[in-house]
Write a protein that holds these residues in place. Structure first.
Motif, PDB file in Angstrom:
ATOM      1  N   LEU A  25       1.024  -1.109  -0.010  1.00  0.00           N
ATOM      2  CA  LEU A  25       0.089   0.117   0.001  1.00  0.00           C
ATOM      3  C   LEU A  25       0.945   1.243  -0.098  1.00  0.00           C
ATOM      4  N   LEU A  27       0.979   5.412  -0.398  1.00  0.00           N
ATOM      5  CA  LEU A  27       0.411   6.801  -0.403  1.00  0.00           C
ATOM      6  C   LEU A  27       1.395   7.903  -0.964  1.00  0.00           C
ATOM      7  N   VAL A  88      -3.656   6.639  -3.436  1.00  0.00           N
ATOM      8  CA  VAL A  88      -3.426   5.421  -2.838  1.00  0.00           C
ATOM      9  C   VAL A  88      -3.427   4.231  -3.693  1.00  0.00           C
ATOM     10  N   LEU A 181       0.439   1.256  10.106  1.00  0.00           N
ATOM     11  CA  LEU A 181      -0.827   1.874   9.572  1.00  0.00           C
ATOM     12  C   LEU A 181      -0.952   3.312  10.510  1.00  0.00           C
ATOM     13  N   GLU A 185      -0.632   7.009   8.857  1.00  0.00           N
ATOM     14  CA  GLU A 185      -1.703   8.048   8.797  1.00  0.00           C
ATOM     15  C   GLU A 185      -1.126   9.333   9.170  1.00  0.00           C
ATOM     16  N   VAL A 192      -6.839   4.994   6.685  1.00  0.00           N
ATOM     17  CA  VAL A 192      -7.177   3.701   5.917  1.00  0.00           C
ATOM     18  C   VAL A 192      -8.231   2.794   6.755  1.00  0.00           C
ATOM     19  N   LEU A 197     -10.762   0.751   1.449  1.00  0.00           N
ATOM     20  CA  LEU A 197     -10.315  -0.109   0.373  1.00  0.00           C
ATOM     21  C   LEU A 197     -11.326  -0.825  -0.240  1.00  0.00           C
TER      22      LEU A 197
END
Length: 236
Positions: A25, A27, A88, A181, A185, A192, A197
């Protein structure tokens, strides 16, 4: 945001699949999805609504190549975040994000954050790029590398990472993936969630296999248990 706010990943069917199959993932700030996919040299594959078709397209690609091709399907969409819009990018095969892509996407004052797992017996990685340079990366939070490996220490502690090297530490265990995660952020302003997603409209692209590096010489250098050395250069 702390690791506690991402405890949902352990009861999420989607994230369980991501950890089992492997995922990446990414960003990226202020670069539109189409532009991100172009930097990734992706061939456009249309649009899909929801993550299930994205997963299905990846399996179709694997079946078509009999799992021998390292190309992959990436899905990209835009969300608001800190200091602008963020794209994303999600893929499901555990291959990570090629460094040259992230360097280009984060250049000229940009920022990119990547976290991944290769699936199976996992290697879980985190990368933070700023202005085209890798600032901080780690697999284990106590073994950080990059041009500024200590910059994130305060925020890493705040989200829940234990940065001590004391093997006798008896503090409460931390879900390091949830903490990753939360750290992402803090760096992006993007929360997320499973719903984000699961329900997003993804622009799809097929990223080709990385071409093999050219070579013109190999060196064979072996020393046996008796100290006898064999050395040979083979030129193409």
């Amino acid at each position: 945001m702390t690791a506690h706010d991402y405890a949902w990943i352990r009861s999420s069917p989607l994230f369980r699949h991501a950890l089992e199959a492997g995922y990446t993932l990414t960003l990226v700030r202020d670069v539109a999805p189409g532009a991100v996919l172009r930097v990734m040299e992706a061939e456009p594959q249309g649009v899909c609504t929801g993550v299930d078709p994205l997963i299905g397209r990846q399996y179709e690609l694997l079946d078509a190549t009999d799992y021998r091709d390292a190309s992959f399907i990436a899905g990209a969409f835009t969300v608001p975040g800190e200091s602008g819009d963020w794209t994303v990018v999600l893929r499901f095969d555990g291959g990570g994000m090629r460094p040259r892509f992230v360097e280009a996407l984060s250049s000229k004052g940009g920022r990119a954050v990547v976290h991944s797992s290769n699936g199976g017996k996992p290697i879980d990685l985190f990368h933070w790029y700023e202005d085209g340079k890798l600032r901080t990366t780690f697999e284990w939070p106590t073994a950080r590398e990059g041009s500024a490996p200590g910059t994130l220490n305060p925020v890493m502690r705040e989200v829940g990472f234990d940065l001590s090297d004391d093997e006798g530490d008896t503090g409460a265990p931390v879900d390091t993936k949830a903490a990753v995660l939360a750290l992402a952020e803090r760096l992006t302003g993007v929360r997320v969630t499973e719903e984000l997603l699961r329900d997003a409209e993804y622009q799809l692209g097929q990223v080709p296999e990385e071409p093999a590096e050219e070579w013109n010489k190999i060196v064979i250098d072996i020393t046996d248990a008796d100290g006898e050395r064999f050395y040979k250069e083979v030129t193409r």
